[in-house]
Enzyme design. Structure first.
Site, PDB file in Angstrom:
ATOM      1  N   SER A 194     114.029  42.541  39.423  1.00  0.00           N
ATOM      2  CA  SER A 194     113.880  41.905  38.113  1.00  0.00           C
ATOM      3  C   SER A 194     113.262  42.856  37.090  1.00  0.00           C
ATOM      4  O   SER A 194     113.217  42.545  35.905  1.00  0.00           O
ATOM      5  CB  SER A 194     113.135  40.576  38.185  1.00  0.00           C
ATOM      6  OG  SER A 194     111.918  40.749  38.792  1.00  0.00           O
ATOM      7  N   PRO A 228     106.305  40.563  42.527  1.00  0.00           N
ATOM      8  CA  PRO A 228     105.586  41.713  43.083  1.00  0.00           C
ATOM      9  C   PRO A 228     105.334  42.854  42.090  1.00  0.00           C
ATOM     10  O   PRO A 228     104.702  43.844  42.439  1.00  0.00           O
ATOM     11  CB  PRO A 228     106.525  42.179  44.202  1.00  0.00           C
ATOM     12  CG  PRO A 228     107.892  41.806  43.720  1.00  0.00           C
ATOM     13  CD  PRO A 228     107.723  40.538  42.948  1.00  0.00           C
ATOM     14  N   GLY A 229     105.841  42.732  40.852  1.00  0.00           N
ATOM     15  CA  GLY A 229     105.419  43.743  39.874  1.00  0.00           C
ATOM     16  C   GLY A 229     106.529  44.478  39.118  1.00  0.00           C
ATOM     17  O   GLY A 229     106.269  45.490  38.486  1.00  0.00           O
ATOM     18  N   GLY A 230     107.738  43.947  39.159  1.00  0.00           N
ATOM     19  CA  GLY A 230     108.847  44.622  38.471  1.00  0.00           C
ATOM     20  C   GLY A 230     108.630  44.746  36.966  1.00  0.00           C
ATOM     21  O   GLY A 230     108.955  45.776  36.360  1.00  0.00           O
ATOM     22  N   ASP A 246      98.894  36.443  38.907  1.00  0.00           N
ATOM     23  CA  ASP A 246      99.775  35.782  39.886  1.00  0.00           C
ATOM     24  C   ASP A 246      98.968  35.590  41.167  1.00  0.00           C
ATOM     25  O   ASP A 246      98.146  36.454  41.512  1.00  0.00           O
ATOM     26  CB  ASP A 246     101.007  36.674  40.166  1.00  0.00           C
ATOM     27  CG  ASP A 246     102.179  35.911  40.785  1.00  0.00           C
ATOM     28  OD1 ASP A 246     101.951  35.166  41.751  1.00  0.00           O
ATOM     29  OD2 ASP A 246     103.311  36.079  40.289  1.00  0.00           O
ATOM     30  N   ASP A 266      95.900  31.149  37.819  1.00  0.00           N
ATOM     31  CA  ASP A 266      97.007  30.360  37.281  1.00  0.00           C
ATOM     32  C   ASP A 266      97.368  30.899  35.888  1.00  0.00           C
ATOM     33  O   ASP A 266      96.508  30.953  34.996  1.00  0.00           O
ATOM     34  CB  ASP A 266      96.550  28.892  37.194  1.00  0.00           C
ATOM     35  CG  ASP A 266      97.660  27.977  36.684  1.00  0.00           C
ATOM     36  OD1 ASP A 266      98.679  28.492  36.166  1.00  0.00           O
ATOM     37  OD2 ASP A 266      97.508  26.755  36.810  1.00  0.00           O
ATOM     38  N   LYS A 313     113.737  29.601  31.682  1.00  0.00           N
ATOM     39  CA  LYS A 313     114.706  29.199  32.712  1.00  0.00           C
ATOM     40  C   LYS A 313     115.526  28.045  32.135  1.00  0.00           C
ATOM     41  O   LYS A 313     114.965  27.112  31.544  1.00  0.00           O
ATOM     42  CB  LYS A 313     113.998  28.744  33.993  1.00  0.00           C
ATOM     43  CG  LYS A 313     112.928  29.706  34.485  1.00  0.00           C
ATOM     44  CD  LYS A 313     113.484  31.018  35.001  1.00  0.00           C
ATOM     45  CE  LYS A 313     112.376  32.056  35.185  1.00  0.00           C
ATOM     46  NZ  LYS A 313     112.826  33.404  35.451  1.00  0.00           N
TER      47      LYS A 313
HETATM   48  C1  LIG Z   1     110.396  35.450  39.199  1.00  0.00           C
HETATM   49  S1  LIG Z   1     108.872  35.849  39.922  1.00  0.00           S
HETATM   50  C2  LIG Z   1     108.313  37.147  38.906  1.00  0.00           C
HETATM   51  C3  LIG Z   1     108.927  38.470  39.219  1.00  0.00           C
HETATM   52  C4  LIG Z   1     108.264  39.572  38.450  1.00  0.00           C
HETATM   53  N1  LIG Z   1     108.509  39.453  37.018  1.00  0.00           N
HETATM   54  C5  LIG Z   1     108.771  40.913  38.914  1.00  0.00           C
HETATM   55  O1  LIG Z   1     109.446  41.572  38.111  1.00  0.00           O
HETATM   56  O2  LIG Z   1     108.470  41.335  40.030  1.00  0.00           O
HETATM   57  C6  LIG Z   1     107.881  34.526  39.411  1.00  0.00           C
HETATM   58  C7  LIG Z   1     106.431  34.671  39.782  1.00  0.00           C
HETATM   59  O3  LIG Z   1     105.697  33.695  39.044  1.00  0.00           O
HETATM   60  C8  LIG Z   1     104.601  33.310  39.813  1.00  0.00           C
HETATM   61  N2  LIG Z   1     104.085  32.032  39.292  1.00  0.00           N
HETATM   62  C9  LIG Z   1     104.719  30.845  39.223  1.00  0.00           C
HETATM   63  N3  LIG Z   1     103.895  29.928  38.677  1.00  0.00           N
HETATM   64  C10 LIG Z   1     102.737  30.583  38.359  1.00  0.00           C
HETATM   65  C11 LIG Z   1     101.531  30.196  37.771  1.00  0.00           C
HETATM   66  N4  LIG Z   1     101.320  28.941  37.359  1.00  0.00           N
HETATM   67  N5  LIG Z   1     100.567  31.117  37.608  1.00  0.00           N
HETATM   68  C12 LIG Z   1     100.755  32.397  38.005  1.00  0.00           C
HETATM   69  N6  LIG Z   1     101.891  32.823  38.584  1.00  0.00           N
HETATM   70  C13 LIG Z   1     102.861  31.925  38.764  1.00  0.00           C
HETATM   71  C14 LIG Z   1     105.144  33.243  41.227  1.00  0.00           C
HETATM   72  O4  LIG Z   1     104.101  33.390  42.159  1.00  0.00           O
HETATM   73  C15 LIG Z   1     106.127  34.413  41.246  1.00  0.00           C
HETATM   74  O5  LIG Z   1     105.517  35.566  41.810  1.00  0.00           O
END
Ligand SMILES: C[S@@+](CC[C@H](N)C(=O)[O-])C[C@H]1O[C@@H](n2cnc3c(N)ncnc32)[C@H](O)[C@@H]1O
Length: 362
Positions: A194, A228-230, A246, A266, A313
């Site tokens: 991502s 994970p950090g993309g 996260d 959060d 989304k």
């Molecule tokens: C689509 S992934 C993100 C991928 C990230 N942008 C990357 O490039 O690696 C969505 C992330 O949102 C986090 N997430 C969802 N709800 C959250 C919240 N309320 N607070 C913090 N993180 C949240 C999930 O744990 C997940 O790691």
């Protein structure tokens, strides 16, 4: 010369039809959109002559969300003779050139829709570009300076092997990319695929000559839903220090840069650390679009960041309406505070069931 072709991700034709119909109506132009689901494009036919050309010039391409490319096209050329496809294509270009000056043209794209079925056309399109370009050059076209922003791109858009539209787009109001798709290489050291979403977003929303000024090592970013950090990787690569928010686990390689702080919190409750000026907020949490919109609005209204890129989304149904509602709500929130801002949204190539939004406070 009264049709537009608009390219899109297959499955989003209805959204493209809705948005071009709205934009056209705002300009007092009426027509109808031919939608073939999952075809990867829409044809918009205008009722009055020459209005497709007006739309191609006047509908700001950067305000189209679901359309990857906008071009004026001929009628559909069908049953092209495989031994001489070029003659009818040239005739169709000749007809278009009665209204626009193709001596201003710089580039030829021989394209197909972004569908699995069209993939088999890609080799043909690549090979066909060479002789077609030569014939067009012999006519004195495609010779203009490629850097001029007032130029035209010529397109030959194959929908089947012997079936195409020919057309043109305006270089100051189109996607500069073949098929409207920027080709990005996945950086092997990035923690997730991502990462390409944020890379494409930066490429799309930030003019290249401003990138260094707008994203640099004097800046601080917050990444909500970072693991994970993309996305964090893209910011760190540009020098920013990033608070990565996260509950998940961040890639070790990002910790090693010394340019991140992982906050296992959060994202809806996180606030910028005291006495830290945050420049950028990015957010890729999978949540209802209205919740994300309110969250982003809160950050901007409170002055917690000046610039943001985030994903919305998409719902299963009424995707266009939902997107427009979210953008309107956000715009209202910012207007109420008399903030001056730029907002742009795009269904990027690397987006699937989501769109990406950029807001910059001026
Ligand atoms: C689509 S992934 C993100 C991928 C990230 N942008 C990357 O490039 O690696 C969505 C992330 O949102 C986090 N997430 C969802 N709800 C959250 C919240 N309320 N607070 C913090 N993180 C949240 C999930 O744990 C997940 O790691």
């Amino acid at each position: 010369m009264n049709k537009l072709a608009l390219y899109c991700r297959p499955g989003f034709e209805k959204e493209v039809a809705a948005e071009i119909t709205d934009h056209a109506a705002n300009l007092g132009i009426f027509g109808f959109a031919r939608v073939q689901e999952h075809s990867g494009y829409v044809i918009f036919e205008c009722y009055q002559p020459n209005e497709a050309d007006r739309l191609a010039r006047k509908v700001p391409f950067n305000q189209l969300i679901f359309s990857r490319q906008i071009l004026v096209v001929s009628h559909l050329l069908e049953n092209l003779d495989p031994t001489d496809r070029i003659s009818p294509i040239i005739s169709a270009f000749d007809k278009l050139s009665e209204q626009v000056n193709f001596q201003q043209s710089t580039t030829l794209f021989v394209e197909m829709a972004d569908t699995n079925e069209s993939k088999e056309l890609s080799t043909f399109c690549r090979k066909f570009t060479v002789p077609l370009r030569q014939v067009l050059r012999n006519k004195g076209w495609l010779m203009a300076d490629g850097h001029q922003k007032c130029g035209l791109f010529l397109h030959c858009f194959f929908v089947k092997p012997n079936c195409c539209y020919v057309g043109y787009s305006y270089a100051n109001n189109h996607s500069e990319y073949f098929m409207g798709i920027p080709r990005l290489k996945f950086p092997s050291e990035a923690p997730s695929r991502s990462t390409l979403k944020l890379e494409e977003a930066i490429l799309t929303f930030i003019p290249r000559k401003e990138e260094e000024k707008r994203l640099n090592d004097n800046m601080v970013g917050v990444d909500l839903g970072a693991c994970p950090g993309g996305w964090t990787y893209q910011l760190v690569k540009r020098g920013l220090f990033v608070y990565a928010v996260d509950h998940g686990k961040m890639a070790e390689s990002l910790h090693e840069t010394g340019r991140i702080e992982h906050c296992a919190e959060d994202g809806f409750k996180f606030q910028p650390p005291k006495r830290k000026k945050v420049d950028w907020l990015v957010c890729d949490m999978v949540e209802q679009p209205s919740r994300i919109t309110n969250l982003i609005g809160k950050w901007l209204v409170n002055g917690w960041c000046r610039e943001t890129i985030f994903n919305l989304k998409l719902p299963m149904k009424k995707r266009y309406q939902e997107v427009m509602q979210c953008l309107e709500n956000l715009t209202d929130m910012l207007n109420k505070q008399n903030l001056i801002f730029e907002i742009q949204a795009k269904h990027l190539y690397h987006d699937r069931e989501e769109i990406t939004v950029h807001i910059a406070i001026k």
